[in-house]
Scaffold this motif. Sequence first.
Motif, PDB file in Angstrom:
ATOM      1  N   ALA A   1      -4.953  -3.931 -10.783  1.00 27.85           N
ATOM      2  CA  ALA A   1      -4.737  -3.054  -9.631  1.00 27.85           C
ATOM      3  C   ALA A   1      -4.689  -1.589 -10.049  1.00 27.85           C
ATOM      4  O   ALA A   1      -5.271  -0.721  -9.384  1.00 27.85           O
ATOM      5  CB  ALA A   1      -3.447  -3.448  -8.915  1.00 27.85           C
ATOM      6  N   GLN A   2      -4.014  -1.298 -11.152  1.00 32.18           N
ATOM      7  CA  GLN A   2      -3.920   0.095 -11.598  1.00 32.18           C
ATOM      8  C   GLN A   2      -5.249   0.602 -12.137  1.00 32.18           C
ATOM      9  O   GLN A   2      -5.550   1.798 -12.042  1.00 32.18           O
ATOM     10  CB  GLN A   2      -2.819   0.237 -12.640  1.00 32.18           C
ATOM     11  N   GLN A   3      -6.061  -0.289 -12.690  1.00 35.32           N
ATOM     12  CA  GLN A   3      -7.409   0.108 -13.093  1.00 35.32           C
ATOM     13  C   GLN A   3      -8.227   0.539 -11.880  1.00 35.32           C
ATOM     14  O   GLN A   3      -8.940   1.553 -11.908  1.00 35.32           O
ATOM     15  CB  GLN A   3      -8.111  -1.043 -13.815  1.00 35.32           C
ATOM     16  N   ALA A   4      -8.100  -0.226 -10.776  1.00 31.54           N
ATOM     17  CA  ALA A   4      -8.789   0.149  -9.540  1.00 31.54           C
ATOM     18  C   ALA A   4      -8.266   1.476  -9.004  1.00 31.54           C
ATOM     19  O   ALA A   4      -9.028   2.304  -8.492  1.00 31.54           O
ATOM     20  CB  ALA A   4      -8.609  -0.952  -8.493  1.00 31.54           C
TER      21      ALA A   4
ATOM     22  N   ARG B   1      -7.579   7.136  -0.956  1.00 34.36           N
ATOM     23  CA  ARG B   1      -6.287   6.622  -1.411  1.00 34.36           C
ATOM     24  C   ARG B   1      -6.383   5.113  -1.512  1.00 34.36           C
ATOM     25  O   ARG B   1      -6.970   4.462  -0.653  1.00 34.36           O
ATOM     26  CB  ARG B   1      -5.188   7.013  -0.422  1.00 34.36           C
ATOM     27  N   THR B   2      -5.786   4.548  -2.567  1.00 33.78           N
ATOM     28  CA  THR B   2      -5.788   3.102  -2.749  1.00 33.78           C
ATOM     29  C   THR B   2      -4.531   2.505  -2.142  1.00 33.78           C
ATOM     30  O   THR B   2      -3.422   2.985  -2.392  1.00 33.78           O
ATOM     31  CB  THR B   2      -5.853   2.736  -4.246  1.00 33.78           C
ATOM     32  N   ASP B   3      -4.692   1.464  -1.335  1.00 32.84           N
ATOM     33  CA  ASP B   3      -3.561   0.730  -0.759  1.00 32.84           C
ATOM     34  C   ASP B   3      -3.443  -0.623  -1.433  1.00 32.84           C
ATOM     35  O   ASP B   3      -4.450  -1.291  -1.700  1.00 32.84           O
ATOM     36  CB  ASP B   3      -3.746   0.539   0.754  1.00 32.84           C
ATOM     37  N   PHE B   4      -2.206  -1.034  -1.693  1.00 28.82           N
ATOM     38  CA  PHE B   4      -1.941  -2.295  -2.383  1.00 28.82           C
ATOM     39  C   PHE B   4      -1.095  -3.221  -1.513  1.00 28.82           C
ATOM     40  O   PHE B   4      -0.368  -2.761  -0.628  1.00 28.82           O
ATOM     41  CB  PHE B   4      -1.201  -2.050  -3.703  1.00 28.82           C
TER      42      PHE B   4
ATOM     43  N   VAL C   1      -6.000  -3.718  -1.618  1.00 27.49           N
ATOM     44  CA  VAL C   1      -6.383  -4.220  -0.299  1.00 27.49           C
ATOM     45  C   VAL C   1      -7.286  -3.253   0.458  1.00 27.49           C
ATOM     46  O   VAL C   1      -8.044  -3.666   1.342  1.00 27.49           O
ATOM     47  CB  VAL C   1      -5.130  -4.550   0.541  1.00 27.49           C
ATOM     48  N   ALA C   2      -7.237  -1.962   0.119  1.00 27.65           N
ATOM     49  CA  ALA C   2      -8.066  -0.994   0.855  1.00 27.65           C
ATOM     50  C   ALA C   2      -8.174   0.299   0.074  1.00 27.65           C
ATOM     51  O   ALA C   2      -7.291   0.643  -0.720  1.00 27.65           O
ATOM     52  CB  ALA C   2      -7.472  -0.721   2.240  1.00 27.65           C
ATOM     53  N   THR C   3      -9.276   1.006   0.303  1.00 26.61           N
ATOM     54  CA  THR C   3      -9.395   2.408  -0.106  1.00 26.61           C
ATOM     55  C   THR C   3      -9.669   3.206   1.153  1.00 26.61           C
ATOM     56  O   THR C   3     -10.689   3.011   1.805  1.00 26.61           O
ATOM     57  CB  THR C   3     -10.532   2.606  -1.129  1.00 26.61           C
TER      58      THR C   3
END
Length: 262
Positions: free
Chosen positions: A14-17, A38-41, A75-77
Amino acid sequence: MMRALWTAGTGMVAQQANIDVISNNLANVNTTGFKKSRTDFQDLMYQTIRQAGAATGPDTQLPTGIQVGSGVRQVATQKIYTMGNFQNTGNQLDVAIEGDGFFRITMPDGTINYTRDGAFKMDSAGRVVTSEGYPLEPLITIPEGTTEITISSDGRVSAKIPNQTNAQDLGQIQLSRFINPAGLESVGRNLLKETAASGAPVDNIPGAEGAGTLVQKYLEMSNVQVVEEMVNMIVAERAYQMNSKAITTCDSMLEVAAGLKR
């Protein structure tokens, strides 16, 4: 094997993404009209070992349960459509949108794409086009010999031509708005494509029904804040490091367990 190994592994992925998204933001810090992402987790499924509220006696129940999580996933960008800073260029065909809306661009297959990049050019036929040569929709054509181009805040384009007293009207620039601009699909080249998530475009002249107004001889720069992205990168790097530390700790624990019998 220890559950924590796989849980920490999902954290590293996840942190790589997250780093990938931050890197793209930083790479486009000087891209005209670019909007940062922004990356959503979300946390993954849980194993319920003891159910909260389960009865422990005739008149008692468990106030809390026992659940063990299995990690995290991307889950989303999401693109963040805040305004970027305006830069004065002095170029007559540079246009910035002050407010909501996207320029309409005609693609070679006849479909319409959208952009906030107003760095327009003029091709050999006098058409107003993007840097890739895709024409603005509706089509605006600049007559040969034009000495001055004027683009008003409401999108009217006119040209001053020698031996003509009045400026010649060349057409009207339109803007498209979406109920959910974050649902637009990025296709590269500063272009966006309509999707089912974005909703259908609402076309208006600039300044009408919530559409932004136009500012000639200016460009809207990227809304990426370098300091903010660097901080986000440090946080993501440390999170990645902590997850890798969890894996090495689990490995050490397994090594101790394996060495119990000598």
